[in-house]
Design a protein around this motif. Sequence first.
Motif, PDB file in Angstrom:
ATOM      1  N   ASN A 103     -23.974  23.216  18.790  1.00 22.67           N
ATOM      2  CA  ASN A 103     -24.006  23.815  20.121  1.00 22.67           C
ATOM      3  C   ASN A 103     -22.951  24.915  20.132  1.00 22.67           C
ATOM      4  O   ASN A 103     -21.759  24.631  20.108  1.00 22.67           O
ATOM      5  N   PRO A 104     -23.379  26.181  20.137  1.00 23.25           N
ATOM      6  CA  PRO A 104     -22.399  27.268  20.024  1.00 23.25           C
ATOM      7  C   PRO A 104     -21.430  27.338  21.198  1.00 23.25           C
ATOM      8  O   PRO A 104     -20.368  27.956  21.082  1.00 23.25           O
ATOM      9  N   ALA A 105     -21.763  26.677  22.304  1.00 18.53           N
ATOM     10  CA  ALA A 105     -20.896  26.740  23.484  1.00 18.53           C
ATOM     11  C   ALA A 105     -19.790  25.691  23.457  1.00 18.53           C
ATOM     12  O   ALA A 105     -18.917  25.685  24.314  1.00 18.53           O
ATOM     13  N   VAL A 106     -19.859  24.763  22.494  1.00 20.73           N
ATOM     14  CA  VAL A 106     -18.881  23.668  22.444  1.00 20.73           C
ATOM     15  C   VAL A 106     -18.232  23.660  21.066  1.00 20.73           C
ATOM     16  O   VAL A 106     -18.921  23.603  20.049  1.00 20.73           O
ATOM     17  N   ALA A 107     -16.926  23.712  21.026  1.00 20.12           N
ATOM     18  CA  ALA A 107     -16.203  23.670  19.760  1.00 20.12           C
ATOM     19  C   ALA A 107     -16.365  22.296  19.123  1.00 20.12           C
ATOM     20  O   ALA A 107     -16.365  21.271  19.800  1.00 20.12           O
ATOM     21  N   ASN A 108     -16.490  22.294  17.796  1.00 19.19           N
ATOM     22  CA  ASN A 108     -16.597  21.061  17.005  1.00 19.19           C
ATOM     23  C   ASN A 108     -17.829  20.217  17.363  1.00 19.19           C
ATOM     24  O   ASN A 108     -17.847  19.005  17.133  1.00 19.19           O
ATOM     25  N   ALA A 109     -18.847  20.850  17.933  1.00 18.77           N
ATOM     26  CA  ALA A 109     -20.082  20.125  18.257  1.00 18.77           C
ATOM     27  C   ALA A 109     -21.131  20.402  17.186  1.00 18.77           C
ATOM     28  O   ALA A 109     -22.216  20.913  17.459  1.00 18.77           O
ATOM     29  N   THR A 110     -20.798  20.101  15.923  1.00 20.99           N
ATOM     30  CA  THR A 110     -21.701  20.304  14.793  1.00 20.99           C
ATOM     31  C   THR A 110     -22.044  18.945  14.193  1.00 20.99           C
ATOM     32  O   THR A 110     -21.156  18.142  13.903  1.00 20.99           O
ATOM     33  N   PHE A 111     -23.341  18.695  14.014  1.00 17.16           N
ATOM     34  CA  PHE A 111     -23.796  17.400  13.509  1.00 17.16           C
ATOM     35  C   PHE A 111     -24.903  17.608  12.485  1.00 17.16           C
ATOM     36  O   PHE A 111     -25.614  18.611  12.500  1.00 17.16           O
ATOM     37  N   THR A 112     -25.031  16.623  11.601  1.00 10.65           N
ATOM     38  CA  THR A 112     -26.132  16.598  10.651  1.00 10.65           C
ATOM     39  C   THR A 112     -27.217  15.678  11.193  1.00 10.65           C
ATOM     40  O   THR A 112     -26.944  14.515  11.510  1.00 10.65           O
ATOM     41  N   GLU A 113     -28.433  16.187  11.313  1.00 14.51           N
ATOM     42  CA  GLU A 113     -29.538  15.418  11.879  1.00 14.51           C
ATOM     43  C   GLU A 113     -30.670  15.324  10.857  1.00 14.51           C
ATOM     44  O   GLU A 113     -30.855  16.217  10.023  1.00 14.51           O
ATOM     45  N   SER A 114     -31.414  14.228  10.922  1.00 12.83           N
ATOM     46  CA  SER A 114     -32.517  14.035   9.973  1.00 12.83           C
ATOM     47  C   SER A 114     -33.875  13.885  10.647  1.00 12.83           C
ATOM     48  O   SER A 114     -34.910  14.106  10.022  1.00 12.83           O
ATOM     49  N   ASN A 115     -33.908  13.521  11.920  1.00 10.51           N
ATOM     50  CA  ASN A 115     -35.173  13.252  12.600  1.00 10.51           C
ATOM     51  C   ASN A 115     -35.684  14.525  13.271  1.00 10.51           C
ATOM     52  O   ASN A 115     -35.745  14.640  14.497  1.00 10.51           O
ATOM     53  N   PHE A 116     -36.064  15.497  12.437  1.00  9.50           N
ATOM     54  CA  PHE A 116     -36.395  16.850  12.891  1.00  9.50           C
ATOM     55  C   PHE A 116     -37.803  17.191  12.431  1.00  9.50           C
ATOM     56  O   PHE A 116     -38.165  16.981  11.265  1.00  9.50           O
ATOM     57  N   LEU A 117     -38.617  17.737  13.337  1.00  7.59           N
ATOM     58  CA  LEU A 117     -39.988  18.115  13.018  1.00  7.59           C
ATOM     59  C   LEU A 117     -40.261  19.548  13.449  1.00  7.59           C
ATOM     60  O   LEU A 117     -39.721  20.022  14.451  1.00  7.59           O
ATOM     61  N   PHE A 118     -41.100  20.239  12.674  1.00  6.34           N
ATOM     62  CA  PHE A 118     -41.775  21.448  13.141  1.00  6.34           C
ATOM     63  C   PHE A 118     -43.212  21.041  13.478  1.00  6.34           C
ATOM     64  O   PHE A 118     -43.831  20.263  12.739  1.00  6.34           O
ATOM     65  N   ALA A 119     -43.750  21.522  14.578  1.00  3.85           N
ATOM     66  CA  ALA A 119     -45.087  21.101  14.992  1.00  3.85           C
ATOM     67  C   ALA A 119     -45.820  22.238  15.677  1.00  3.85           C
ATOM     68  O   ALA A 119     -45.214  23.181  16.206  1.00  3.85           O
ATOM     69  N   ASP A 120     -47.157  22.115  15.683  1.00  6.33           N
ATOM     70  CA  ASP A 120     -48.002  23.091  16.373  1.00  6.33           C
ATOM     71  C   ASP A 120     -47.711  23.095  17.870  1.00  6.33           C
ATOM     72  O   ASP A 120     -47.163  22.139  18.426  1.00  6.33           O
ATOM     73  N   ALA A 121     -48.160  24.167  18.520  1.00  7.32           N
ATOM     74  CA  ALA A 121     -47.779  24.409  19.914  1.00  7.32           C
ATOM     75  C   ALA A 121     -48.249  23.319  20.873  1.00  7.32           C
ATOM     76  O   ALA A 121     -47.597  23.047  21.880  1.00  7.32           O
ATOM     77  N   ASP A 122     -49.382  22.672  20.589  1.00  4.04           N
ATOM     78  CA  ASP A 122     -49.899  21.674  21.532  1.00  4.04           C
ATOM     79  C   ASP A 122     -49.538  20.245  21.121  1.00  4.04           C
ATOM     80  O   ASP A 122     -50.267  19.298  21.414  1.00  4.04           O
ATOM     81  N   PHE A 123     -48.422  20.099  20.449  1.00  5.98           N
ATOM     82  CA  PHE A 123     -47.971  18.784  19.983  1.00  5.98           C
ATOM     83  C   PHE A 123     -47.937  17.765  21.118  1.00  5.98           C
ATOM     84  O   PHE A 123     -48.384  16.618  20.968  1.00  5.98           O
ATOM     85  N   PHE A 124     -47.435  18.167  22.275  1.00  9.06           N
ATOM     86  CA  PHE A 124     -47.277  17.229  23.384  1.00  9.06           C
ATOM     87  C   PHE A 124     -48.553  17.071  24.201  1.00  9.06           C
ATOM     88  O   PHE A 124     -48.573  16.308  25.175  1.00  9.06           O
ATOM     89  N   ARG A 125     -49.599  17.765  23.806  1.00  8.82           N
ATOM     90  CA  ARG A 125     -50.910  17.497  24.401  1.00  8.82           C
ATOM     91  C   ARG A 125     -51.805  16.743  23.428  1.00  8.82           C
ATOM     92  O   ARG A 125     -52.631  15.935  23.838  1.00  8.82           O
ATOM     93  N   PHE A 126     -51.627  16.993  22.139  1.00 13.69           N
ATOM     94  CA  PHE A 126     -52.408  16.290  21.122  1.00 13.69           C
ATOM     95  C   PHE A 126     -51.983  14.817  21.061  1.00 13.69           C
ATOM     96  O   PHE A 126     -52.820  13.913  21.000  1.00 13.69           O
ATOM     97  N   PHE A 127     -50.669  14.573  21.070  1.00 16.32           N
ATOM     98  CA  PHE A 127     -50.133  13.213  21.082  1.00 16.32           C
ATOM     99  C   PHE A 127     -49.654  12.863  22.489  1.00 16.32           C
ATOM    100  O   PHE A 127     -49.260  13.743  23.261  1.00 16.32           O
ATOM    101  N   THR A 128     -49.655  11.577  22.805  1.00 16.94           N
ATOM    102  CA  THR A 128     -49.266  11.134  24.145  1.00 16.94           C
ATOM    103  C   THR A 128     -47.779  10.796  24.166  1.00 16.94           C
ATOM    104  O   THR A 128     -47.387   9.633  24.283  1.00 16.94           O
ATOM    105  N   PHE A 129     -46.954  11.814  24.005  1.00 19.34           N
ATOM    106  CA  PHE A 129     -45.506  11.672  24.167  1.00 19.34           C
ATOM    107  C   PHE A 129     -45.113  12.291  25.503  1.00 19.34           C
ATOM    108  O   PHE A 129     -45.594  13.367  25.858  1.00 19.34           O
ATOM    109  N   GLU A 130     -44.229  11.627  26.196  1.00 19.57           N
ATOM    110  CA  GLU A 130     -43.861  12.067  27.538  1.00 19.57           C
ATOM    111  C   GLU A 130     -42.781  13.144  27.488  1.00 19.57           C
ATOM    112  O   GLU A 130     -41.781  13.006  26.781  1.00 19.57           O
ATOM    113  N   LEU A 131     -43.000  14.209  28.245  1.00 19.72           N
ATOM    114  CA  LEU A 131     -41.990  15.245  28.429  1.00 19.72           C
ATOM    115  C   LEU A 131     -41.292  15.027  29.763  1.00 19.72           C
ATOM    116  O   LEU A 131     -41.932  14.966  30.809  1.00 19.72           O
ATOM    117  N   LYS A 132     -39.984  14.907  29.722  1.00 18.58           N
ATOM    118  CA  LYS A 132     -39.213  14.776  30.953  1.00 18.58           C
ATOM    119  C   LYS A 132     -38.999  16.136  31.606  1.00 18.58           C
ATOM    120  O   LYS A 132     -38.952  16.246  32.826  1.00 18.58           O
TER     121      LYS A 132
END
Length: 799
Positions: free
Chosen positions: A109-138
């Motif tokens: 997060n460039p706005a917060v100092a020392n807010a750098t993390f390593t993440e593994s649960n990351f996906l690239f997906a097509d534009a209609d991902f949240f319409r193709f699958f039934t995942f809820e968007l808040k």
Amino acid sequence: MFYNYLVIAWRNLIRHKLYSLINLGGLAVGLTVCMLILIYVAHEHSFDQFHAQANQTFAVHEQLKMGGGESVQFPTMSYYTGPAVQQSTPAVTGYMRTHQPHKSVIIQNPAVANATFTESNFLFADADFFRFFTFELKQGNPATVLREPLAVVISQKMATKYFGTSNPVGKTLRIKTDSTFTYQVTGVAAPAPSNSSITFDFVASVASLKVMPATAELVKSTQLRGGDFRTYFRLKQAADTTQLQNTMRRLVQEDSFAQVQKFVFTALPDLHLKANFGDFTNSKYIKIFPLVAGLILLLALINYMSLTTARSTIRAKEIGVRQVFGANRKIIMAQFYVESTLFAVLAFSLAYGACYLLTPWFLNKLQLQIDTAFLYSPTLLLLLLGLLVFTILVAGSYPAFVLSGYQPVATLKGKMGKQIGAVRVRQVFTTAQFSISVGLMICGLVIDRQLYYFRHTETGINRENVVMIPITEMFGNHYQQFKREIAALPGVAQVATARYPMYKGYDMWVAKGKNSTEDILLPVLSVDKNFVPTLGIQWKVPPVSQDVLNQPQKIVVNELALAKLGLPANPVGSLVNMPGGDGFEVAGVVNNFVFGSLVHETQPLGLVLAPDTANAWGAVGGCLFARINPRTNLPTVLERMAKTYQQFDQTTPFTYTFLDDAFNAQYQAEDRLASIFGVFTGLTVLLACLGLFGLTTFTITQRTKEIGIRKVLGATTLSIVTLVSKNFLQLILVSIVVAAPVAWWFMQQWLQDFAHRITISWWIFGLAGGAALIIAFLTISFQAIKAALDNPVEALRNE
């Protein structure tokens, strides 16, 4: 009438506290285990069914047949596959592509100092991902959140992690996959359900790949096969997979791809259990746990039925009087079913409370997380209700049929003889109980021995005190300097480099076999010349000089690779040909060593040697191996390694894994199975002992006068204990004879899943049988000794 039956049942429960406690405790234990396993199995079989049109959605992977009949499966397709197939067949109504980076992603997060993390649960997906699958968007519009390049949707958990309580939508994150770019947060997603095979903390637009130099090539392919995208198709009808198969094969032929292949389609609800390409192993429990749960519930029900019928002499006159006053068999059966219902409901209530308390422990053992919403879902509650109904019907069936069948004249005259309580049936019940217990004890010992074998068998590698440190491309041209500084630390004996950490993967190359037209799949580890000595791997045919190992285009093979590649016994100087290349010269041969799990056969292997001065390690990443001297202060060495690491890469957190820990981690599923199986075995022994204790108590009560007379006539305590114990111990011996071959057969089948396995030794059966006899004798002798020590005058005076 029902109320009257209920009052009688309650009075009997209160009056005979010991028998009631045994019955309630046994049923509660059995039901608790069944509930826990029912929750687990129901959850595993519910995966991905929450998606709309789940049964019409299929994941696709391709299966290629290589030379020598080898079959290889690839779970990913090209970027081109989805739209090409949809345009070619009306059976497909939609498609979805997802891409997961092969390395951990660094997010800041460039706005917060020392807010750098390593993440593994990351996906690239097509534009209609949240319409193709039934995942809820808040927050965010499902139709637009992933439309633009460098757009990302984050989970609620990540929103709190990076932005606290502020609204993250519209803010930015700096995300480094292969390159670092600034992404705009366009939405916040609810957590994926625990029964989802697709999980994510970040979903970035697949259009982002087009603007990244390192990934732009992924989206340019115009071939159907190959690629790096998990691809899902939605069909008009679930039966349209044949049409989809024909379409894809036709498109492949147009691409002039000559290898024999087929495409495999897995329905979304089946993906979790039937199409695992990673290290998921909980599916191993799906068949084992329900069987064990059924056996434990059976033991509890046997206890109940056995004790209920055994105590029938006490209630024989009650039944006779009811029959004389006009009660028919149906009424008597109804009475005992009411009593069984009372016991089952009370036991079920106790079990439900125990299940509530034990569920966190059970799920932690399995390393699973189940949503609270699932635990109270209508489906699970109906299954639990079915379990209660089943328990009531089975628990009441045998007592109701047996006790309602007595003849009124015989019961009132007390001439029911040994048929009262169905002595033979109780003997069968006792034998069955201890057969199950002994069988599970044998199975538990075999599982334990197999795990011990995994831990201690020779693998050809010295795993002791070797630290593996992942290296990112941030090191660049400075990797060699970093390596030298680690080697210079006090306590570090040797260092080496490889493309991957051990037991975490390898590359698969296509080599030419004896027949120049035959393609051979060869597992390959890219390493430096220090890899062999640092890991203690032994040479079969050493190189003519260590300097040779530092030259380009060199390969070292193991013994198994000699036969597979058609190389001579001393292949030094021979060439291993690769399609489209000049080939690699064999520099030496090492002994076979285990570079994967012992569950699988050891494979042929090539060690491709990169020159020690190569800068590629720092450019593409890899793993540094450091062997630490014995009797070295490990925390101090690791602290110095961390400081050295941070001098060269300040954005990636320092992590490390010990080689022996990485090896042992491959058997986590078996470890969990052994741990839980041990608990289940203990419960079966406990239930069997409870039943035996109850029957022993009842038998001694029935023979109180006999024991008193024997004591008056001079019988010793030992002779009375022998008298009471003899028949029961004979049944235990029979149970050992019954259980041993059955357990041996089941364990032989289980061991077939392991390429490296133990031979089942005779002493395992002796140990389990001996333990069962000792436990049974202690259970019986407690009551027998007490009866033998009682005053015989009191026994003879009792009417």
